[in-house]
Design a protein around this motif. Structure first.
Motif, PDB file in Angstrom:
ATOM      1  N   ASP A 134     -42.254  26.183 -16.787  1.00  0.00           N
ATOM      2  CA  ASP A 134     -42.943  26.999 -15.791  1.00  0.00           C
ATOM      3  C   ASP A 134     -43.018  26.158 -14.528  1.00  0.00           C
ATOM      4  O   ASP A 134     -43.697  25.145 -14.490  1.00  0.00           O
ATOM      5  N   ARG A 135     -42.293  26.556 -13.501  1.00  0.00           N
ATOM      6  CA  ARG A 135     -42.234  25.755 -12.280  1.00  0.00           C
ATOM      7  C   ARG A 135     -43.135  26.281 -11.169  1.00  0.00           C
ATOM      8  O   ARG A 135     -43.185  25.721 -10.083  1.00  0.00           O
ATOM      9  N   GLY A 136     -43.824  27.400 -11.404  1.00  0.00           N
ATOM     10  CA  GLY A 136     -44.694  27.940 -10.367  1.00  0.00           C
ATOM     11  C   GLY A 136     -43.927  28.804  -9.378  1.00  0.00           C
ATOM     12  O   GLY A 136     -42.826  29.268  -9.674  1.00  0.00           O
ATOM     13  N   HIS A 137     -44.523  29.058  -8.219  1.00  0.00           N
ATOM     14  CA  HIS A 137     -43.941  29.851  -7.128  1.00  0.00           C
ATOM     15  C   HIS A 137     -43.769  31.325  -7.480  1.00  0.00           C
ATOM     16  O   HIS A 137     -42.807  31.962  -7.075  1.00  0.00           O
ATOM     17  N   ARG A 138     -44.722  31.885  -8.223  1.00  0.00           N
ATOM     18  CA  ARG A 138     -44.640  33.272  -8.635  1.00  0.00           C
ATOM     19  C   ARG A 138     -44.702  34.210  -7.441  1.00  0.00           C
ATOM     20  O   ARG A 138     -45.489  34.012  -6.521  1.00  0.00           O
ATOM     21  N   GLU A 139     -43.881  35.246  -7.466  1.00  0.00           N
ATOM     22  CA  GLU A 139     -43.905  36.311  -6.473  1.00  0.00           C
ATOM     23  C   GLU A 139     -44.518  37.575  -7.062  1.00  0.00           C
ATOM     24  O   GLU A 139     -44.820  38.512  -6.338  1.00  0.00           O
ATOM     25  N   LYS A 149     -43.301  23.189 -20.861  1.00  0.00           N
ATOM     26  CA  LYS A 149     -43.752  22.204 -19.892  1.00  0.00           C
ATOM     27  C   LYS A 149     -44.014  22.879 -18.551  1.00  0.00           C
ATOM     28  O   LYS A 149     -43.176  23.625 -18.055  1.00  0.00           O
ATOM     29  N   ASN A 150     -45.185  22.617 -17.988  1.00  0.00           N
ATOM     30  CA  ASN A 150     -45.463  23.002 -16.612  1.00  0.00           C
ATOM     31  C   ASN A 150     -44.825  21.950 -15.725  1.00  0.00           C
ATOM     32  O   ASN A 150     -45.079  20.756 -15.903  1.00  0.00           O
ATOM     33  N   LEU A 151     -44.011  22.383 -14.798  1.00  0.00           N
ATOM     34  CA  LEU A 151     -43.293  21.451 -13.939  1.00  0.00           C
ATOM     35  C   LEU A 151     -43.429  21.911 -12.489  1.00  0.00           C
ATOM     36  O   LEU A 151     -42.543  22.560 -11.942  1.00  0.00           O
ATOM     37  N   PRO A 152     -44.580  21.598 -11.869  1.00  0.00           N
ATOM     38  CA  PRO A 152     -44.747  21.976 -10.465  1.00  0.00           C
ATOM     39  C   PRO A 152     -43.617  21.376  -9.640  1.00  0.00           C
ATOM     40  O   PRO A 152     -43.235  20.227  -9.836  1.00  0.00           O
ATOM     41  N   SER A 153     -43.078  22.175  -8.746  1.00  0.00           N
ATOM     42  CA  SER A 153     -41.935  21.725  -7.973  1.00  0.00           C
ATOM     43  C   SER A 153     -41.972  22.370  -6.596  1.00  0.00           C
ATOM     44  O   SER A 153     -42.609  23.396  -6.396  1.00  0.00           O
ATOM     45  N   ALA A 154     -41.259  21.760  -5.677  1.00  0.00           N
ATOM     46  CA  ALA A 154     -41.108  22.350  -4.353  1.00  0.00           C
ATOM     47  C   ALA A 154     -40.025  23.423  -4.432  1.00  0.00           C
ATOM     48  O   ALA A 154     -39.138  23.362  -5.286  1.00  0.00           O
ATOM     49  N   LYS A 155     -40.090  24.390  -3.540  1.00  0.00           N
ATOM     50  CA  LYS A 155     -39.101  25.473  -3.566  1.00  0.00           C
ATOM     51  C   LYS A 155     -37.677  24.974  -3.358  1.00  0.00           C
ATOM     52  O   LYS A 155     -36.734  25.564  -3.869  1.00  0.00           O
ATOM     53  N   HIS A 156     -37.506  23.890  -2.609  1.00  0.00           N
ATOM     54  CA  HIS A 156     -36.155  23.387  -2.347  1.00  0.00           C
ATOM     55  C   HIS A 156     -35.588  22.605  -3.537  1.00  0.00           C
ATOM     56  O   HIS A 156     -34.403  22.309  -3.561  1.00  0.00           O
ATOM     57  N   GLU A 157     -36.416  22.304  -4.521  1.00  0.00           N
ATOM     58  CA  GLU A 157     -35.931  21.569  -5.688  1.00  0.00           C
ATOM     59  C   GLU A 157     -35.274  22.521  -6.683  1.00  0.00           C
ATOM     60  O   GLU A 157     -35.589  23.708  -6.737  1.00  0.00           O
ATOM     61  N   ILE A 174     -34.451  17.829 -12.648  1.00  0.00           N
ATOM     62  CA  ILE A 174     -34.946  18.317 -11.367  1.00  0.00           C
ATOM     63  C   ILE A 174     -34.209  17.555 -10.277  1.00  0.00           C
ATOM     64  O   ILE A 174     -33.999  16.347 -10.386  1.00  0.00           O
ATOM     65  N   SER A 175     -33.775  18.289  -9.271  1.00  0.00           N
ATOM     66  CA  SER A 175     -33.066  17.648  -8.167  1.00  0.00           C
ATOM     67  C   SER A 175     -33.453  18.329  -6.862  1.00  0.00           C
ATOM     68  O   SER A 175     -33.922  19.468  -6.856  1.00  0.00           O
ATOM     69  N   SER A 176     -33.237  17.631  -5.776  1.00  0.00           N
ATOM     70  CA  SER A 176     -33.586  18.194  -4.479  1.00  0.00           C
ATOM     71  C   SER A 176     -32.394  18.822  -3.785  1.00  0.00           C
ATOM     72  O   SER A 176     -32.532  19.442  -2.747  1.00  0.00           O
ATOM     73  N   ASP A 177     -31.217  18.682  -4.380  1.00  0.00           N
ATOM     74  CA  ASP A 177     -30.048  19.278  -3.738  1.00  0.00           C
ATOM     75  C   ASP A 177     -30.008  20.778  -3.977  1.00  0.00           C
ATOM     76  O   ASP A 177     -30.600  21.287  -4.908  1.00  0.00           O
ATOM     77  N   ALA A 178     -29.298  21.472  -3.135  1.00  0.00           N
ATOM     78  CA  ALA A 178     -29.226  22.931  -3.228  1.00  0.00           C
ATOM     79  C   ALA A 178     -28.126  23.400  -4.150  1.00  0.00           C
ATOM     80  O   ALA A 178     -27.966  24.572  -4.388  1.00  0.00           O
ATOM     81  N   GLU A 179     -27.328  22.461  -4.677  1.00  0.00           N
ATOM     82  CA  GLU A 179     -26.245  22.860  -5.564  1.00  0.00           C
ATOM     83  C   GLU A 179     -26.775  23.028  -6.974  1.00  0.00           C
ATOM     84  O   GLU A 179     -27.724  22.395  -7.376  1.00  0.00           O
ATOM     85  N   GLY A 180     -26.131  23.851  -7.733  1.00  0.00           N
ATOM     86  CA  GLY A 180     -26.524  24.061  -9.112  1.00  0.00           C
ATOM     87  C   GLY A 180     -25.701  25.177  -9.703  1.00  0.00           C
ATOM     88  O   GLY A 180     -24.888  25.792  -9.043  1.00  0.00           O
ATOM     89  N   ASP A 181     -25.929  25.433 -10.981  1.00  0.00           N
ATOM     90  CA  ASP A 181     -25.232  26.535 -11.637  1.00  0.00           C
ATOM     91  C   ASP A 181     -26.246  27.561 -12.077  1.00  0.00           C
ATOM     92  O   ASP A 181     -27.382  27.519 -11.671  1.00  0.00           O
ATOM     93  N   GLU A 182     -25.834  28.467 -12.936  1.00  0.00           N
ATOM     94  CA  GLU A 182     -26.753  29.534 -13.354  1.00  0.00           C
ATOM     95  C   GLU A 182     -27.905  29.009 -14.184  1.00  0.00           C
ATOM     96  O   GLU A 182     -28.876  29.707 -14.413  1.00  0.00           O
ATOM     97  N   ALA A 183     -27.844  27.750 -14.603  1.00  0.00           N
ATOM     98  CA  ALA A 183     -28.944  27.180 -15.372  1.00  0.00           C
ATOM     99  C   ALA A 183     -30.065  26.747 -14.454  1.00  0.00           C
ATOM    100  O   ALA A 183     -31.121  26.361 -14.913  1.00  0.00           O
ATOM    101  N   SER A 184     -29.854  26.813 -13.170  1.00  0.00           N
ATOM    102  CA  SER A 184     -30.852  26.349 -12.215  1.00  0.00           C
ATOM    103  C   SER A 184     -31.734  27.500 -11.779  1.00  0.00           C
ATOM    104  O   SER A 184     -31.299  28.623 -11.651  1.00  0.00           O
ATOM    105  N   ALA A 185     -32.956  27.161 -11.540  1.00  0.00           N
ATOM    106  CA  ALA A 185     -33.874  28.166 -11.023  1.00  0.00           C
ATOM    107  C   ALA A 185     -34.860  27.520 -10.093  1.00  0.00           C
ATOM    108  O   ALA A 185     -35.059  26.353 -10.099  1.00  0.00           O
TER     109      ALA A 185
END
Length: 185
Positions: A134-139, A149-157, A174-185
């Motif tokens: 659960d990374r937060g940032h619910r809409e 695991k609760n994993l608070p993160s910044a939106k750009h991560e 967790i990474s700060s880059d904007a690249e990723g695959d479908e496993a990223s959220a």
């Protein structure tokens, strides 16, 4: 920041075991329980949780898969994704306690789509939600009942879940880059 690993194989295994025990306890057993994974990785997690629950209880628990692609309200804003297979129990889900399983809970839009899709397959007695991360940032007003695991993160991560069945390795990074695959959220 680069990329750092926040869960390794043993951590994922412990989280899924804990979630499995919590599901059994909240359901007061396994009667009427159906696990429904949201592809891709949620389906593999649902299978793993079902296997753990079956090992604990001695009773086989159905683990199904529910594609939500065409139920999403943000199709115009996300990359094109090929619909996956939906595989629901032959007996249906009417009056069952359904536990939706996903890898990462973020905005809540995937879960909202899953609730809409689930309605086309029957009327469960109750629907619960399990998420590995659960990374937060619910809409939307959606919350998980079972969280690895609760994993608070910044939106750009980027949170990337990789599972052995699909990626050849079990890990959450967790990474700060904007690249990723479908496993990223």
């Amino acid at each position: 920041m680069g990329t750092r690993t926040v869960l390794e194989s043993a951590d994922i295994s412990r989280a899924l075991t804990r979630i499995s025990h919590e599901i059994i306890e909240a359901n007061r057993g396994v009667d009427g329980l159906v696990l429904v994974g949201i592809p891709t990785r949620g389906s593999f997690l649902a299978q793993r949780i079902a296997a753990i629950i079956s090992r604990i209880s001695g009773i086989d628990i159905p683990a199904c898969s529910l594609d939500v692609t065409m139920y999403r309200d943000d199709l115009a804003h996300i990359p094109t994704r090929t619909p996956q297979r939906t595989d629901m129990p032959v007996a249906g889900i009417d009056e069952a306690t359904v536990v939706l399983v996903d890898d990462v809970l973020y905005s809540g839009r995937t879960v909202r789509a899953a609730l809409d899709a689930l309605g086309d397959h029957g009327r469960p007695k109750a629907v619960r939600l399990a998420a590995l991360i659960d990374r937060g940032h619910r809409e939307l007003p959606i919350r998980a009942d079972y969280i690895g695991k609760n994993l608070p993160s910044a939106k750009h991560e980027r949170i990337s879940v990789r599972l052995l069945e699909h990626d050849g390795i079990d890990e959450v990074t967790i990474s700060s880059d904007a690249e990723g695959d479908e496993a990223s959220a």
